[in-house]
Design an enzyme around this catalytic site. Structure first.
Site, PDB file in Angstrom:
ATOM      1  N   ARG A 121      37.260   6.629 -68.748  1.00 30.36           N
ATOM      2  CA  ARG A 121      36.459   7.729 -68.167  1.00 30.36           C
ATOM      3  C   ARG A 121      35.382   8.235 -69.120  1.00 30.36           C
ATOM      4  NH1 ARG A 121      37.187  12.614 -64.690  1.00 30.36           N
ATOM      5  NH2 ARG A 121      36.688  14.506 -65.837  1.00 30.36           N
TER       6      ARG A 121
ATOM      7  N   TYR B  54      38.969  21.862 -58.971  1.00 29.25           N
ATOM      8  CA  TYR B  54      39.791  22.522 -60.007  1.00 29.25           C
ATOM      9  C   TYR B  54      38.818  23.200 -60.996  1.00 29.25           C
ATOM     10  CZ  TYR B  54      39.028  17.607 -61.437  1.00 29.25           C
ATOM     11  OH  TYR B  54      38.492  16.345 -61.646  1.00 29.25           O
TER      12      TYR B  54
ATOM     13  N   HIS C  77      30.943   9.236 -65.549  1.00 32.22           N
ATOM     14  CA  HIS C  77      32.316   8.795 -65.802  1.00 32.22           C
ATOM     15  C   HIS C  77      32.402   7.292 -65.540  1.00 32.22           C
ATOM     16  CE1 HIS C  77      33.802  13.137 -65.185  1.00 32.22           C
ATOM     17  NE2 HIS C  77      33.793  12.858 -66.489  1.00 32.22           N
ATOM     18  N   ALA C  78      32.881   6.587 -66.573  1.00 32.09           N
ATOM     19  CA  ALA C  78      32.740   5.131 -66.615  1.00 32.09           C
ATOM     20  C   ALA C  78      33.415   4.416 -65.449  1.00 32.09           C
ATOM     21  CB  ALA C  78      33.301   4.623 -67.944  1.00 32.09           C
ATOM     22  N   ARG C  79      34.595   4.886 -65.050  1.00 33.48           N
ATOM     23  CA  ARG C  79      35.392   4.147 -64.065  1.00 33.48           C
ATOM     24  C   ARG C  79      34.935   4.400 -62.635  1.00 33.48           C
ATOM     25  NH1 ARG C  79      40.808   7.641 -65.434  1.00 33.48           N
ATOM     26  NH2 ARG C  79      40.195   9.631 -64.471  1.00 33.48           N
ATOM     27  N   GLU C  80      33.993   5.314 -62.418  1.00 37.47           N
ATOM     28  CA  GLU C  80      33.597   5.706 -61.065  1.00 37.47           C
ATOM     29  C   GLU C  80      32.478   4.795 -60.584  1.00 37.47           C
ATOM     30  OE1 GLU C  80      35.110  10.112 -62.387  1.00 37.47           O
ATOM     31  OE2 GLU C  80      33.078   9.970 -61.554  1.00 37.47           O
TER      32      GLU C  80
ATOM     33  N   HIS D  10      29.740  11.366 -58.653  1.00 38.43           N
ATOM     34  CA  HIS D  10      31.058  10.979 -59.161  1.00 38.43           C
ATOM     35  C   HIS D  10      31.872  10.354 -58.035  1.00 38.43           C
ATOM     36  CE1 HIS D  10      31.221  13.484 -62.982  1.00 38.43           C
ATOM     37  NE2 HIS D  10      30.138  13.968 -62.405  1.00 38.43           N
ATOM     38  N   SER D  11      33.071   9.949 -58.362  1.00 43.97           N
ATOM     39  CA  SER D  11      34.084   9.647 -57.345  1.00 43.97           C
ATOM     40  C   SER D  11      35.427  10.034 -57.937  1.00 43.97           C
ATOM     41  CB  SER D  11      34.059   8.153 -56.987  1.00 43.97           C
ATOM     42  OG  SER D  11      34.699   7.374 -57.992  1.00 43.97           O
ATOM     43  N   TYR D  12      36.520  10.164 -57.192  1.00 41.01           N
ATOM     44  CA  TYR D  12      36.563  10.133 -55.734  1.00 41.01           C
ATOM     45  C   TYR D  12      37.114  11.475 -55.232  1.00 41.01           C
ATOM     46  CZ  TYR D  12      41.499   9.363 -56.748  1.00 41.01           C
ATOM     47  OH  TYR D  12      42.782   9.506 -57.223  1.00 41.01           O
TER      48      TYR D  12
ATOM     49  N   ASN E  13      31.457  15.197 -68.926  1.00 43.30           N
ATOM     50  CA  ASN E  13      31.376  16.298 -67.958  1.00 43.30           C
ATOM     51  C   ASN E  13      32.190  17.515 -68.374  1.00 43.30           C
ATOM     52  OD1 ASN E  13      29.920  16.992 -65.647  1.00 43.30           O
ATOM     53  ND2 ASN E  13      31.717  16.747 -64.346  1.00 43.30           N
ATOM     54  N   ARG E  14      32.555  17.582 -69.628  1.00 40.61           N
ATOM     55  CA  ARG E  14      33.132  18.779 -70.276  1.00 40.61           C
ATOM     56  C   ARG E  14      32.349  19.117 -71.551  1.00 40.61           C
ATOM     57  NH1 ARG E  14      35.119  17.731 -66.159  1.00 40.61           N
ATOM     58  NH2 ARG E  14      37.299  17.920 -65.463  1.00 40.61           N
TER      59      ARG E  14
ATOM     60  N   GLU F  98      31.462  14.050 -55.049  1.00 44.22           N
ATOM     61  CA  GLU F  98      32.631  13.209 -55.270  1.00 44.22           C
ATOM     62  C   GLU F  98      32.677  12.263 -54.064  1.00 44.22           C
ATOM     63  OE1 GLU F  98      34.547  12.738 -57.813  1.00 44.22           O
ATOM     64  OE2 GLU F  98      35.850  14.438 -58.305  1.00 44.22           O
TER      65      GLU F  98
HETATM   66  N1  LIG Z   1      31.158  20.534 -63.113  1.00 43.16           N
HETATM   67  C1  LIG Z   1      32.462  20.141 -62.635  1.00 43.16           C
HETATM   68  C2  LIG Z   1      32.442  19.759 -61.157  1.00 43.16           C
HETATM   69  C3  LIG Z   1      33.861  19.627 -60.677  1.00 43.16           C
HETATM   70  C4  LIG Z   1      34.640  18.521 -61.372  1.00 43.16           C
HETATM   71  C5  LIG Z   1      34.029  17.164 -61.096  1.00 43.16           C
HETATM   72  C6  LIG Z   1      34.958  16.048 -61.537  1.00 43.16           C
HETATM   73  C7  LIG Z   1      34.320  14.737 -61.253  1.00 43.16           C
HETATM   74 SE1  LIG Z   1      35.436  13.227 -61.744  1.00 43.16          SE
HETATM   75  C8  LIG Z   1      35.301  16.143 -63.013  1.00 43.16           C
HETATM   76  O1  LIG Z   1      34.366  16.141 -63.840  1.00 43.16           O
HETATM   77  O2  LIG Z   1      36.490  16.256 -63.316  1.00 43.16           O
HETATM   78 ZN   LIG Z   2      33.693  11.931 -62.469  1.00 43.43          ZN
HETATM   79 ZN   LIG Z   3      36.002  12.569 -59.683  1.00 42.44          ZN
END
Ligand SMILES: NCCCCC[C@@H](C[SeH])C(=O)O
Ligand SMILES: [Zn+2]
Ligand SMILES: [Zn+2]
Length: 307
Positions: free
Chosen positions: A125, A247, A67-70, A195-197, A142-143, A269
């Site tokens: 992001r 989440y 994720h770019a902003r992290e 990742h963050s945060y 990450n989706r 995170e």
């Molecule tokens: N595989 C998803 C792990 C939980 C969410 C991680 C966060 C990091 Se910004 C995300 O991708 O929204």
């Molecule tokens: Zn992230």
């Molecule tokens: Zn995050």
């Protein structure tokens, strides 16, 4: 390279120059390979770190900057590489680890997005791909992995920050990483994505509320790793499965790696819990990286002992 610093946030140009110089300066421990190009044509370099034995060793895959902003995430992978090469030979844990295993480090997964946060929008992001029919750019990498793709905690709206993409691995950066891990799945024993945060140590699943088959072991390891992290500066972390600890979020790299067979699959995170958020001050790079090293080394050493 000119003005690269481990205690500052570095632009893509500086990181690219740093990757060349750190691998050239440590050719006994580091070999560099391009695993593909980004959408905008930037080379995705993976640094393989470990004692060179002539044959493939069991490995850990570590990526940052999906994720770019992290930005603290990207800073951590640079810190990790420096710690590895500067403490190999003196730190017993790191020396033993790099003698027996390799660590594949992808310092910036989403290079196009990272560069865009430097030049245009600090809060970007996603990737920077464009698709016909919309002026909105990018998908959430990450989706975009093939793990419960486009179900819980995602959007099929290309303008959403959690857009799952047009299909699994539609984002070339995701496909490059997935291809690399698939190709090396017999040697990759652990996957760590940074990742963050929020200060969390997450593990599968996020695409379902179902507990992973290895839930108990993954939870114990996460508890021990976060305790090691907390021991340095008292930074509080919460370990747990993604779906209930942060989440629901389908299509994640950790869930995908786990279902591929990489048992020890974790998402960090990093700091903080919202005061600065993605804009973590540079003064916190050093303490954040030092405490995170303790957790990552704990996990790595635990995995090494299972070999
Ligand atoms: N595989 C998803 C792990 C939980 C969410 C991680 C966060 C990091 Se910004 C995300 O991708 O929204
Ligand atoms: Zn992230
Ligand atoms: Zn995050």
């Amino acid at each position: 390279p000119r003005s690269h610093s481990y205690t500052k946030y570095n632009s893509w140009d500086k990181i690219q120059a740093w990757m060349s110089s750190v691998s050239a300066a440590n050719s006994d421990l580091i070999s560099r390979q391009v695993i593909g190009k980004t959408y905008e044509g930037r080379p995705m370099n993976v640094l393989q770190i470990g004692k060179k034995t002539g044959s493939p060793k069991p490995a850990i895959f570590l990526d940052c900057g999906i994720h770019a902003r992290e930005w603290i995430s990207t800073a951590f992978c640079q810190w990790f590489v420096n710690e590895a090469v500067t403490t190999y030979g003196s730190d017993s844990q790191m020396t033993s680890l790099l003698n027996q295993m390799d660590v594949y480090v992808l310092p910036v997964f989403n290079i196009d997005g990272y560069d865009y946060t430097w030049k245009s929008n600090r809060m970007w992001r996603k990737t920077r791909s464009s698709k016909s029919g919309t002026s909105c750019r990018g998908a959430d990498p990450n989706r975009n992995f093939n793990a419960g793709w486009c179900t819980l905690g995602t959007s099929s709206n290309p303008c959403s920050d959690i857009y799952c993409g047009s299909k699994p691995e539609s984002e070339i950066e995701v496909k490059n990483v997935a291809d690399f891990i698939r190709k090396n799945k017999s040697i990759i024993k652990a996957y760590i994505t940074v990742h963050s945060y929020s200060q969390l140590l997450l593990f599968p699943y996020s695409y379902s509320y179902q507990l992973a088959a290895d839930h108990a072991e993954l939870m114990h390891l996460a508890e021990a790793a976060t305790s090691a992290l907390t021991s340095l500066y008292g930074t509080q972390y919460t370990p747990g499965p993604g779906a209930t600890t942060i989440y629901p979020a389908a299509g994640g790299s950790d869930d995908w790696a786990y279902d591929l067979g990489v048992k020890y699959s974790y998402t960090f995170e990093l700091r903080d819990t919202g005061r600065y958020g993605f804009l973590l001050p540079e003064s916190q790079i050093k303490p954040t990286c030092e405490e995170t090293m303790l957790a990552v080394k704990y996990i790595a050493t635990y995995v090494q002992k299972t070999l």
